[in-house]
Enzyme design. Sequence first.
Site, PDB file in Angstrom:
ATOM      1  N   GLY A 280      -0.422   1.507  -8.939  1.00 55.18           N
ATOM      2  CA  GLY A 280       0.984   1.730  -9.274  1.00 55.18           C
ATOM      3  C   GLY A 280       1.188   1.637 -10.771  1.00 55.18           C
ATOM      4  O   GLY A 280       0.913   2.585 -11.521  1.00 55.18           O
ATOM      5  N   GLY A 281       1.636   0.473 -11.227  1.00 60.55           N
ATOM      6  CA  GLY A 281       1.998   0.260 -12.633  1.00 60.55           C
ATOM      7  C   GLY A 281       0.974   0.765 -13.641  1.00 60.55           C
ATOM      8  O   GLY A 281       1.325   1.426 -14.631  1.00 60.55           O
TER       9      GLY A 281
ATOM     10  N   SER B 151      -1.755  -4.373  -7.808  1.00 59.25           N
ATOM     11  CA  SER B 151      -2.073  -4.910  -9.140  1.00 59.25           C
ATOM     12  C   SER B 151      -3.483  -4.573  -9.617  1.00 59.25           C
ATOM     13  O   SER B 151      -4.113  -5.391 -10.302  1.00 59.25           O
ATOM     14  CB  SER B 151      -1.815  -6.417  -9.179  1.00 59.25           C
TER      15      SER B 151
ATOM     16  N   LYS C  51       5.443   6.296  -8.182  1.00 58.20           N
ATOM     17  CA  LYS C  51       6.683   5.761  -7.597  1.00 58.20           C
ATOM     18  C   LYS C  51       7.915   6.428  -8.228  1.00 58.20           C
ATOM     19  O   LYS C  51       7.831   7.601  -8.591  1.00 58.20           O
ATOM     20  CB  LYS C  51       6.707   4.233  -7.724  1.00 58.20           C
TER      21      LYS C  51
ATOM     22  N   GLU D  29      -2.986  -2.100   1.080  1.00 58.23           N
ATOM     23  CA  GLU D  29      -2.184  -2.663  -0.001  1.00 58.23           C
ATOM     24  C   GLU D  29      -1.446  -3.895   0.525  1.00 58.23           C
ATOM     25  O   GLU D  29      -0.378  -3.763   1.143  1.00 58.23           O
ATOM     26  CB  GLU D  29      -1.155  -1.639  -0.499  1.00 58.23           C
TER      27      GLU D  29
ATOM     28  N   ASN E 292      -0.046   6.178  -7.969  1.00 57.09           N
ATOM     29  CA  ASN E 292       1.256   6.370  -7.344  1.00 57.09           C
ATOM     30  C   ASN E 292       2.308   6.061  -8.396  1.00 57.09           C
ATOM     31  O   ASN E 292       2.511   4.905  -8.758  1.00 57.09           O
ATOM     32  CB  ASN E 292       1.370   5.421  -6.132  1.00 57.09           C
TER      33      ASN E 292
ATOM     34  N   GLY F 257       2.687  -4.988  -7.492  1.00 61.79           N
ATOM     35  CA  GLY F 257       3.600  -5.174  -8.615  1.00 61.79           C
ATOM     36  C   GLY F 257       3.793  -6.618  -9.008  1.00 61.79           C
ATOM     37  O   GLY F 257       4.712  -6.949  -9.757  1.00 61.79           O
TER      38      GLY F 257
ATOM     39  N   HIS G 273       3.769   3.960   2.795  1.00 61.50           N
ATOM     40  CA  HIS G 273       3.717   2.983   1.700  1.00 61.50           C
ATOM     41  C   HIS G 273       4.606   1.788   2.048  1.00 61.50           C
ATOM     42  O   HIS G 273       5.647   1.947   2.690  1.00 61.50           O
ATOM     43  CB  HIS G 273       4.172   3.630   0.387  1.00 61.50           C
TER      44      HIS G 273
ATOM     45  N   GLU H 265       6.665   0.204   0.414  1.00 59.04           N
ATOM     46  CA  GLU H 265       8.061   0.337  -0.033  1.00 59.04           C
ATOM     47  C   GLU H 265       8.858   1.205   0.939  1.00 59.04           C
ATOM     48  O   GLU H 265      10.047   0.994   1.141  1.00 59.04           O
ATOM     49  CB  GLU H 265       8.095   0.861  -1.479  1.00 59.04           C
TER      50      GLU H 265
HETATM   51  P1  13P Z   1       0.876  -1.896  -8.406  1.00 56.93           P
HETATM   52  O1  13P Z   1      -0.468  -1.349  -8.859  1.00 56.93           O
HETATM   53  O2  13P Z   1       1.959  -1.693  -9.421  1.00 56.93           O
HETATM   54  O3  13P Z   1       0.763  -3.268  -7.887  1.00 56.93           O
HETATM   55  O4  13P Z   1       1.319  -0.958  -7.155  1.00 56.93           O
HETATM   56  C1  13P Z   1       0.437  -0.750  -6.126  1.00 56.93           C
HETATM   57  C2  13P Z   1       1.014   0.275  -5.239  1.00 56.93           C
HETATM   58  O5  13P Z   1       1.953   0.030  -4.517  1.00 56.93           O
HETATM   59  C3  13P Z   1       0.409   1.605  -5.256  1.00 56.93           C
HETATM   60  O6  13P Z   1       0.879   2.396  -4.217  1.00 56.93           O
END
Ligand code: 13P
Length: 250
Positions: free
Chosen positions: A233-234, A212, A11, A166, A9, A172, A94, A96
């Site tokens: 994510g990251g 993470s 983002k 998640e 993702n 993050g 998600h 967020e």
């Molecule tokens: P991180 O891997 O950056 O923690 O993000 C996870 C995420 O929200 C994927 O949708």
Amino acid sequence: MRKPYIAGNWKMNLTPSEAAKLATELAAALKGNDRKVMVAPSFVSIPAVVNAVKGSNIIVAAQNVNDHKSGAFTGEVSTSQLADLGVKDVILGHSERRHIYGESNELINSKVLFALENGFDVVLCVGETLDERESGNLEKVLGDQVTIGLKGVAKEQMSHITIAYEPVWAIGTGKTATPEDADSTHKVIRKMIAGLYDESVAEDLIIQYGGSVNASNVKALMAKENIDGALVGGASLSVEKFLPIVNFDK
Ligand code: 13P
């Protein structure tokens, strides 16, 4: 036998040119690899990414979609607009979207139903905040997110649903749920699905872990019985970081 599913993702990161570059590198790195892999760029980067991964088996997904066909919904994107670009996968719910933009379980459910009706596969995200976990509400929160999120989804449509667990406190933050904790929560979710549908739907459901995930922790997570994939994510924003996650077992 559940096939591992690794998703990135992106983002609100990368410009369309940067996204196209990353997608091109990823497609080259994954040539001949038959793992199920998805990337979800920002809407504006989707055309460039679709073009860059052409001929590969990388799935390009959207990070959200509206629950109406078309019309006066300023700032929104429709399923038909995505379908026209060749996109038929979407991440919904998600954390967020839930916590920054106030999306309710009911709105997410409406999006899930509309996306499915329009031929999309859905990754439905669920997960608790630290407060919810510490106050003993983990199962209630997940129960609502799963039950309301999937309300009206027919048994036959469940093959188009992936659930991503998640925990919000792990996103993050560099804090991952331990493989044991994540596995036991996935087991709870699988049991909920068995209750809503039946054992075989629950057994076939792909449940990704997200929060993470990186090259160092993915192997231990994926070794767990109930963890079938990752939503990253990251660490999905560079080939160097994402490739070892995709190839967690190599
Ligand atoms: P991180 O891997 O950056 O923690 O993000 C996870 C995420 O929200 C994927 O949708």
